[in-house]
Design an enzyme around this catalytic site. Structure first.
Site, PDB file in Angstrom:
ATOM      1  N   LYS A  14     -11.021  -2.109   6.244  1.00 49.42           N
ATOM      2  CA  LYS A  14      -9.851  -1.727   7.032  1.00 49.42           C
ATOM      3  C   LYS A  14     -10.360  -1.279   8.402  1.00 49.42           C
ATOM      4  O   LYS A  14     -11.428  -0.658   8.491  1.00 49.42           O
ATOM      5  CB  LYS A  14      -9.146  -0.589   6.307  1.00 49.42           C
ATOM      6  CG  LYS A  14      -8.129   0.191   7.134  1.00 49.42           C
ATOM      7  CD  LYS A  14      -7.288   1.054   6.214  1.00 49.42           C
ATOM      8  CE  LYS A  14      -6.642   2.206   6.972  1.00 49.42           C
ATOM      9  NZ  LYS A  14      -5.336   2.578   6.425  1.00 49.42           N
ATOM     10  N   ARG A  50       0.396  10.437   0.234  1.00 46.80           N
ATOM     11  CA  ARG A  50       0.692  11.503   1.195  1.00 46.80           C
ATOM     12  C   ARG A  50       1.922  12.293   0.818  1.00 46.80           C
ATOM     13  O   ARG A  50       2.349  13.172   1.557  1.00 46.80           O
ATOM     14  CB  ARG A  50       0.937  10.910   2.583  1.00 46.80           C
ATOM     15  CG  ARG A  50      -0.264  10.229   3.151  1.00 46.80           C
ATOM     16  CD  ARG A  50       0.018   9.719   4.545  1.00 46.80           C
ATOM     17  NE  ARG A  50      -0.892   8.646   4.836  1.00 46.80           N
ATOM     18  CZ  ARG A  50      -0.808   7.839   5.880  1.00 46.80           C
ATOM     19  NH1 ARG A  50       0.161   8.005   6.750  1.00 46.80           N
ATOM     20  NH2 ARG A  50      -1.683   6.887   6.055  1.00 46.80           N
ATOM     21  N   THR A  71      -4.664   6.012   1.598  1.00 50.99           N
ATOM     22  CA  THR A  71      -5.049   7.395   1.902  1.00 50.99           C
ATOM     23  C   THR A  71      -5.911   7.996   0.794  1.00 50.99           C
ATOM     24  O   THR A  71      -5.777   9.167   0.454  1.00 50.99           O
ATOM     25  CB  THR A  71      -3.805   8.291   2.182  1.00 50.99           C
ATOM     26  OG1 THR A  71      -2.810   7.532   2.867  1.00 50.99           O
ATOM     27  CG2 THR A  71      -4.166   9.475   3.062  1.00 50.99           C
ATOM     28  N   GLU A 131       0.854  -1.199   0.000  1.00 47.98           N
ATOM     29  CA  GLU A 131       0.000   0.000   0.000  1.00 47.98           C
ATOM     30  C   GLU A 131       0.885   1.243   0.000  1.00 47.98           C
ATOM     31  O   GLU A 131       1.624   1.494   0.947  1.00 47.98           O
ATOM     32  CB  GLU A 131      -0.897   0.014   1.248  1.00 47.98           C
ATOM     33  CG  GLU A 131      -1.719   1.296   1.357  1.00 47.98           C
ATOM     34  CD  GLU A 131      -2.465   1.428   2.694  1.00 47.98           C
ATOM     35  OE1 GLU A 131      -2.747   0.404   3.353  1.00 47.98           O
ATOM     36  OE2 GLU A 131      -2.762   2.583   3.068  1.00 47.98           O
TER      37      GLU A 131
HETATM   38  C1  3PG Z   1      -1.078   4.681   8.332  1.00 45.47           C
HETATM   39  O1  3PG Z   1      -2.116   5.110   7.882  1.00 45.47           O
HETATM   40  O2  3PG Z   1      -0.058   5.368   8.449  1.00 45.47           O
HETATM   41  C2  3PG Z   1      -1.076   3.236   8.633  1.00 45.47           C
HETATM   42  O3  3PG Z   1      -2.184   2.873   9.329  1.00 45.47           O
HETATM   43  C3  3PG Z   1       0.186   2.731   9.213  1.00 45.47           C
HETATM   44  O4  3PG Z   1       0.281   3.003  10.543  1.00 45.47           O
HETATM   45  P1  3PG Z   1       1.625   2.655  11.315  1.00 45.47           P
HETATM   46  O5  3PG Z   1       2.660   3.618  10.844  1.00 45.47           O
HETATM   47  O6  3PG Z   1       1.255   2.858  12.776  1.00 45.47           O
HETATM   48  O7  3PG Z   1       1.981   1.227  11.001  1.00 45.47           O
END
Ligand code: 3PG
Length: 214
Positions: free
Chosen positions: A134, A51, A74, A47
């Site tokens: 999710k 961002r 995202t 994934e």
């Molecule tokens: C995120 O959106 O950044 C993910 O859920 C990952 O989270 P993490 O960095 O706590 O693994």
């Protein structure tokens, strides 16, 4: 593509490995070797979060890596969905869900893993046809204890929890019957990326790929 069809595809992708790396890519040059390192370690589903300015180009580069199944995370707007699909994303992930986002995924034919974090959000997504969701932000929303509890009244929804998960608590989630896989960023630490230490990424991926599922 209906939500039910999207969830079927999402389940297939979630079953590829116990962990889906959640990636924030700042430097496009890292994209391909990072994907190669993760796939080599046994984590094919990736994934890439939208961002950073180079995220879509990173998806384009990673989609070329043999064995990889690259998705966009995202997703917030219909424009994100369109751009992700055009870049070659095979699936999408969103922190929550809106009518417009869901409609865009149906129109674009992009399987969505939509985020839910409360009983009502999970029920609303199930009502639309999403049986794979999710759970985000996992640790902050009640963690594995929440998912265990929600599995009693709503056993037909399977989850990919993300947010605050690492090797320390991975087993708490993966042992539950309503968890297909977990997501996390720990397999691609910033310092390893900065050092271009792809061997370290492959080691972390292999360790994650060996995690037992319940
Ligand atoms: C995120 O959106 O950044 C993910 O859920 C990952 O989270 P993490 O960095 O706590 O693994």
């Amino acid at each position: 593509m209906t939500p039910a069809e999207q969830s079927l595809k999402a389940a297939e992708i979630c079953r590829l490995a116990p962990v889906v790396p959640v990636l924030v890519i700042e430097d496009l040059a890292q994209a391909r070797p990072l994907a190669e390192a993760l796939v080599a370690g046994g984590l094919p589903a990736l994934e890439v979060t939208l961002r950073t300015p180079c995220a879509l180009d990173a998806i384009r580069a990673m989609a070329q890596v043999p064995g990889g199944v690259v998705g966009a995370g995202t997703l917030l707007t219909p424009a994100d969905v369109k751009a992700a699909k055009a870049a070659g994303a095979c699936f999408g992930v969103s922190p929550g869900a809106t009518d417009r986002l869901i409609a865009a995924c149906a129109d674009e034919g992009l399987p969505l893993l939509p985020g839910g974090a409360t009983a009502s959000e999970i029920m609303a997504l199930l009502d639309r046809g999403y049986t794979v969701q999710k759970f985000f932000p996992a640790e902050q929303s009640g963690g594995a204890a929440f998912l265990k509890s929600i599995g009693a009244p709503i056993p037909q929804v399977r989850f990919c929890p993300t947010g605050g998960i690492s090797l320390k608590n991975a087993a708490d989630y993966l042992s539950l019957p309503n968890i297909l896989c977990i997501g996390g960023s720990w397999v691609a630490p910033k310092d390893a990326l900065a050092r271009r230490d792809w061997a370290q990424v492959t080691r972390l991926a292999a360790e994650a790929a060996r995690l037992p599922r319940g």
